[in-house]
Design a protein around this motif. Structure first.
Motif, PDB file in Angstrom:
ATOM      1  N   PRO A 187     111.072  18.146  61.968  1.00  0.00           N
ATOM      2  CA  PRO A 187     111.386  16.864  62.618  1.00  0.00           C
ATOM      3  C   PRO A 187     112.601  16.184  61.999  1.00  0.00           C
ATOM      4  O   PRO A 187     113.142  16.628  60.977  1.00  0.00           O
ATOM      5  N   LEU A 188     113.023  15.122  62.636  1.00  0.00           N
ATOM      6  CA  LEU A 188     113.963  14.199  62.013  1.00  0.00           C
ATOM      7  C   LEU A 188     113.166  13.279  61.087  1.00  0.00           C
ATOM      8  O   LEU A 188     111.949  13.389  60.978  1.00  0.00           O
ATOM      9  N   ALA A 189     113.844  12.370  60.425  1.00  0.00           N
ATOM     10  CA  ALA A 189     113.173  11.535  59.426  1.00  0.00           C
ATOM     11  C   ALA A 189     113.867  10.182  59.323  1.00  0.00           C
ATOM     12  O   ALA A 189     114.861   9.917  60.019  1.00  0.00           O
ATOM     13  N   VAL A 190     113.332   9.351  58.451  1.00  0.00           N
ATOM     14  CA  VAL A 190     113.924   8.042  58.179  1.00  0.00           C
ATOM     15  C   VAL A 190     113.868   7.783  56.680  1.00  0.00           C
ATOM     16  O   VAL A 190     113.156   8.464  55.937  1.00  0.00           O
ATOM     17  N   ASP A 191     114.621   6.779  56.245  1.00  0.00           N
ATOM     18  CA  ASP A 191     114.583   6.335  54.850  1.00  0.00           C
ATOM     19  C   ASP A 191     113.483   5.289  54.726  1.00  0.00           C
ATOM     20  O   ASP A 191     113.716   4.087  54.904  1.00  0.00           O
ATOM     21  N   PHE A 310     113.393  13.499  70.738  1.00  0.00           N
ATOM     22  CA  PHE A 310     112.559  13.252  69.556  1.00  0.00           C
ATOM     23  C   PHE A 310     111.998  11.827  69.554  1.00  0.00           C
ATOM     24  O   PHE A 310     110.827  11.617  69.768  1.00  0.00           O
ATOM     25  N   GLY A 311     112.849  10.835  69.274  1.00  0.00           N
ATOM     26  CA  GLY A 311     112.400   9.444  69.233  1.00  0.00           C
ATOM     27  C   GLY A 311     112.413   8.848  67.847  1.00  0.00           C
ATOM     28  O   GLY A 311     111.388   8.392  67.335  1.00  0.00           O
ATOM     29  N   ILE A 312     113.613   8.824  67.229  1.00  0.00           N
ATOM     30  CA  ILE A 312     113.694   8.375  65.839  1.00  0.00           C
ATOM     31  C   ILE A 312     113.368   6.889  65.685  1.00  0.00           C
ATOM     32  O   ILE A 312     112.908   6.446  64.631  1.00  0.00           O
ATOM     33  N   THR A 313     113.562   6.087  66.755  1.00  0.00           N
ATOM     34  CA  THR A 313     113.229   4.664  66.639  1.00  0.00           C
ATOM     35  C   THR A 313     111.733   4.461  66.436  1.00  0.00           C
ATOM     36  O   THR A 313     111.318   3.460  65.838  1.00  0.00           O
ATOM     37  N   LEU A 314     110.910   5.389  66.922  1.00  0.00           N
ATOM     38  CA  LEU A 314     109.474   5.276  66.680  1.00  0.00           C
ATOM     39  C   LEU A 314     109.151   5.469  65.198  1.00  0.00           C
ATOM     40  O   LEU A 314     108.242   4.826  64.658  1.00  0.00           O
ATOM     41  N   LEU A 315     109.898   6.357  64.541  1.00  0.00           N
ATOM     42  CA  LEU A 315     109.728   6.515  63.095  1.00  0.00           C
ATOM     43  C   LEU A 315     110.177   5.253  62.363  1.00  0.00           C
ATOM     44  O   LEU A 315     109.527   4.831  61.389  1.00  0.00           O
ATOM     45  N   GLU A 316     111.287   4.677  62.805  1.00  0.00           N
ATOM     46  CA  GLU A 316     111.753   3.448  62.169  1.00  0.00           C
ATOM     47  C   GLU A 316     110.708   2.349  62.308  1.00  0.00           C
ATOM     48  O   GLU A 316     110.421   1.612  61.352  1.00  0.00           O
ATOM     49  N   ALA A 317     110.125   2.235  63.499  1.00  0.00           N
ATOM     50  CA  ALA A 317     109.076   1.234  63.704  1.00  0.00           C
ATOM     51  C   ALA A 317     107.900   1.496  62.780  1.00  0.00           C
ATOM     52  O   ALA A 317     107.341   0.574  62.159  1.00  0.00           O
ATOM     53  N   GLY A 318     107.503   2.766  62.659  1.00  0.00           N
ATOM     54  CA  GLY A 318     106.398   3.094  61.763  1.00  0.00           C
ATOM     55  C   GLY A 318     106.720   2.758  60.320  1.00  0.00           C
ATOM     56  O   GLY A 318     105.865   2.258  59.579  1.00  0.00           O
ATOM     57  N   ALA A 319     107.949   3.038  59.894  1.00  0.00           N
ATOM     58  CA  ALA A 319     108.339   2.718  58.527  1.00  0.00           C
ATOM     59  C   ALA A 319     108.250   1.220  58.262  1.00  0.00           C
ATOM     60  O   ALA A 319     107.917   0.796  57.151  1.00  0.00           O
ATOM     61  N   PHE A 320     108.527   0.427  59.276  1.00  0.00           N
ATOM     62  CA  PHE A 320     108.416  -1.028  59.143  1.00  0.00           C
ATOM     63  C   PHE A 320     106.984  -1.529  59.323  1.00  0.00           C
ATOM     64  O   PHE A 320     106.732  -2.728  59.313  1.00  0.00           O
ATOM     65  N   GLY A 321     106.036  -0.611  59.512  1.00  0.00           N
ATOM     66  CA  GLY A 321     104.645  -1.010  59.650  1.00  0.00           C
ATOM     67  C   GLY A 321     104.302  -1.608  60.989  1.00  0.00           C
ATOM     68  O   GLY A 321     103.410  -2.460  61.072  1.00  0.00           O
ATOM     69  N   GLN A 406     102.036   4.961  56.859  1.00  0.00           N
ATOM     70  CA  GLN A 406     101.532   6.054  56.039  1.00  0.00           C
ATOM     71  C   GLN A 406     101.883   7.397  56.652  1.00  0.00           C
ATOM     72  O   GLN A 406     102.218   8.352  55.941  1.00  0.00           O
ATOM     73  N   ARG A 407     101.856   7.488  57.974  1.00  0.00           N
ATOM     74  CA  ARG A 407     102.224   8.744  58.646  1.00  0.00           C
ATOM     75  C   ARG A 407     103.692   9.075  58.400  1.00  0.00           C
ATOM     76  O   ARG A 407     104.049  10.237  58.187  1.00  0.00           O
ATOM     77  N   VAL A 408     104.540   8.065  58.426  1.00  0.00           N
ATOM     78  CA  VAL A 408     105.958   8.293  58.125  1.00  0.00           C
ATOM     79  C   VAL A 408     106.121   8.791  56.699  1.00  0.00           C
ATOM     80  O   VAL A 408     106.845   9.760  56.431  1.00  0.00           O
ATOM     81  N   LEU A 409     105.426   8.150  55.755  1.00  0.00           N
ATOM     82  CA  LEU A 409     105.534   8.558  54.361  1.00  0.00           C
ATOM     83  C   LEU A 409     105.032   9.989  54.150  1.00  0.00           C
ATOM     84  O   LEU A 409     105.560  10.726  53.315  1.00  0.00           O
ATOM     85  N   ASP A 410     104.018  10.370  54.904  1.00  0.00           N
ATOM     86  CA  ASP A 410     103.422  11.699  54.727  1.00  0.00           C
ATOM     87  C   ASP A 410     104.237  12.804  55.403  1.00  0.00           C
ATOM     88  O   ASP A 410     104.250  13.943  54.922  1.00  0.00           O
ATOM     89  N   HIS A 411     104.909  12.495  56.524  1.00  0.00           N
ATOM     90  CA  HIS A 411     105.485  13.567  57.338  1.00  0.00           C
ATOM     91  C   HIS A 411     106.962  13.405  57.691  1.00  0.00           C
ATOM     92  O   HIS A 411     107.577  14.377  58.135  1.00  0.00           O
ATOM     93  N   TYR A 412     107.538  12.220  57.535  1.00  0.00           N
ATOM     94  CA  TYR A 412     108.854  11.985  58.122  1.00  0.00           C
ATOM     95  C   TYR A 412     109.842  11.338  57.156  1.00  0.00           C
ATOM     96  O   TYR A 412     110.631  10.486  57.556  1.00  0.00           O
ATOM     97  N   THR A 413     109.823  11.724  55.887  1.00  0.00           N
ATOM     98  CA  THR A 413     110.856  11.267  54.958  1.00  0.00           C
ATOM     99  C   THR A 413     111.959  12.316  54.891  1.00  0.00           C
ATOM    100  O   THR A 413     111.697  13.513  55.038  1.00  0.00           O
TER     101      THR A 413
END
Length: 546
Positions: A187-191, A310-321, A406-413
């Motif tokens: 996948p792609l990821a986020v910071d 993919f949908g990287i903005t969904l990961l960004e939203a998840g990272a922001f809780g 938590q899902r971002v931290l586990d799978h998308y860093t």
């Protein structure tokens, strides 16, 4: 993997200025993470444009200056590839997009590299009408088990497989003689450390304390290339008609907006008709983007366009809780865990698109993408129900937001993703690859210029052609004449090899013998390169035909 130094190579800068697009953001972040995790000994960027090279050096100077100063990041001319591949082993080559150069990079590797090293490329948008031709290039006998296309989502992986199945069927290509690269999924990821949920308690408790619940949409605000937002406003209108006070929510639309877009006034008018406050934040800065996410309560993305993969903005939203309400479409279903990190809204699409299929090659991409998107349904009743669930329950929002982070931290860093790439490159080395039959294999879509245009000159260089050193050649050999070596030929013409040609052609000699002697005299010289040196020497009056 017999190489003593692990060299990572690419043909792409992974850094592009200009409009903020998901692909550009992902590539830039990939580069920064690659150099931070640092899985290789050296990183070589073979670029074809001086402006790209200067821009990349300036970017690396900001993110990894020590690696640049130590020579561990090198920016090279792409024309140097044949020589360097022949002399130095490469651990892997990774391209920022699989549809640009990957098959032709494989052909170059097959010809010049001692070892068949892995070549990988990543998918992004897959729906452009020219991509059938691009994927057709992957189907050729020079593709090996060490070549892979990296798919960022499971729907994206299936789409690429369907490309190959469709092309093989249409052109009558059997898989044995026209293999395709392997399809890996990373996948792609986020910071996640940068995108942290430091919203204030007043914001996180919005709704329960009577304040408006803030709904955020972030991305390209475009009905023809991202998502049609009318279903969202229709869903909110349903909730208002069912008794929801419009003052309990506010809608924020943020992201890239094209100049002169006439769709924004329509959105404003519809929101006004519904009675819901609407804010449009066009082209926000990075700081403004962070503030928008931190002030939001629910993130919404109802993609309906096949450009989305993919949908990287969904990961960004998840990272922001943030909990997510998203269309059950493309890679979104990989990211959102239903009822745990968000709510997926059912979609309906066509099983055939004959009119769009025929029009797409004849129209602009925004035109045929709009045709396709307008027959892809994000169901409004379930969308309204999902919004209602999260608007009315701060506890649900909080729980889903925490699970999403938590899902971002586990799978998308990015650190985790780079480790997956490193494991992929190592794993591809374990696949079988016999270089011998690949050496002289020509890619069928790489134009054979000598064959196609060999009739243009009076004659071609024949093995029996007799040549000898002329007066200019003698002067060059003795250092009294200096032929012009144009910029861009440094990796093709070796002046020392040309001097050896003069020595070898002191007396008339046929080109076949001269080629053989030059190959023996110059380490690393092959017959093709020797032929090029003879022709160049004839052109510059170092040799002459007799």
């Amino acid at each position: 993997m017999s190489e003593s130094k692990r060299i990572w190579a690419t043909l792409d800068p992974f850094f592009e200025p200009g409009p903020v697009l998901g692909r550009k953001v992902a590539n830039t972040k990939f580069l920064r993470a690659l150099l931070a995790v640092d899985p290789c000994d050296e990183y070589r960027f073979f670029l074809g444009d001086a402006g790209q090279a200067d821009g990349l050096r300036a970017h690396v100077r900001k993110i990894a200056p020590d690696m640049l100063d130590a020579g561990r990041v090198r920016v090279l001319d792409r024309r140097e590839l044949p020589r360097l591949l022949a002399t130095e082993p490469v651990h892997c080559m990774h391209l920022s997009d699989c549809i640009t150069s990957q098959p032709h990079a494989a052909a170059l590797r097959n010809r010049y590299s001692r070892d068949i090293f892995p070549i990988t490329g990543t998918i992004h948008s897959l729906s452009y009408s020219t991509f059938g031709t691009q994927f057709l290039r992957h189907l050729w006998a020079g593709t090996t088990r060490r070549d892979a296309i990296v798919c960022t989502s499971e729907p994206g992986r299936e789409a690429v497989q369907r490309f190959f199945d469709w092309l093989r069927q249409g052109y009558g290509l059997d898989p044995e003689h026209f293999p395709a690269p392997q399809l890996a999924r990373i996948p792609l990821a986020v910071d996640a450390d940068e995108l942290c949920p430091t919203r204030c308690e007043a914001r996180s408790e919005a709704g329960s304390q009577g304040g408006p619940v803030r709904l955020l949409v972030f991305g390209r605000i475009s009905h023809h290339s991202k998502m049609d937002l009318l279903p969202l406003l229709r869903a909110l209108h349903r909730l208002v008609l069912a008794g929801m006070d419009p003052a309990t929510v506010e809608l924020v639309l943020a992201g890239w907006v094209d100049d002169g877009d006439d769709f924004l006034p329509t959105l404003r008018d519809l929101a006004a008709n519904v009675g819901i406050p609407l804010t449009i934040a066009a082209r926000p800065s990075e700081a403004e983007k962070v503030a928008l996410f931190r002030s939001a309560d629910i993130f919404i993305s109802i993609a309906d366009n096949p450009q989305e993969t993919f949908g990287i903005t969904l990961l960004e939203a998840g990272a922001f809780g943030l909990p997510v309400v998203a269309s059950d479409y493309d890679g979104y279903r990989d990211i959102v865990v239903q009822d745990e990190t968000g709510l997926l809204v059912p979609t309906i699409g066509p099983d055939s698109t004959p009119d769009a299929d025929l029009l797409a090659p004849l129209t602009y991409d925004n035109q045929y993408h709009l045709l396709l998107a307008q027959r892809t349904v994000v169901e409004i009743p379930p969308l309204a129900a999902a919004l209602k669930t999260l608007i009315e329950s701060p506890d649900t929002r909080r729980a889903m937001g925490a699970a999403a982070r938590q899902r971002v931290l586990d799978h998308y860093t990015w650190a985790g993703v780079i480790k997956q790439y490193a494991a992929l490159w190592d794993g591809l080395w374990r696949e079988p690859a016999d270089p011998a039959p690949l050496r002289t294999m020509h890619h069928p879509l790489a134009m054979p210029y000598g064959t196609l245009f060999g009739h243009y000159p009076t004659r071609t260089l024949d093995p029996a052609t007799l040549v000898r050193a002329g007066a200019t050649g003698e002067a060059f050999y003795r250092g009294r004449d200096f032929p012009m070596l144009y910029s861009g030929l440094a990796g093709t013409i070796d002046p020392d090899a040309a001097r050896k040609l003069v020595f070898l052609a002191r007396k008339s000699v046929d080109t076949s013998t001269l080629i053989r002697k030059l190959v023996e005299a110059v380490p690393g010289m092959d017959q093709d390169s020797a032929t090029v040196h003879i022709l160049w020497s004839l052109k510059h009056d170092i040799l002459e035909r007799i």
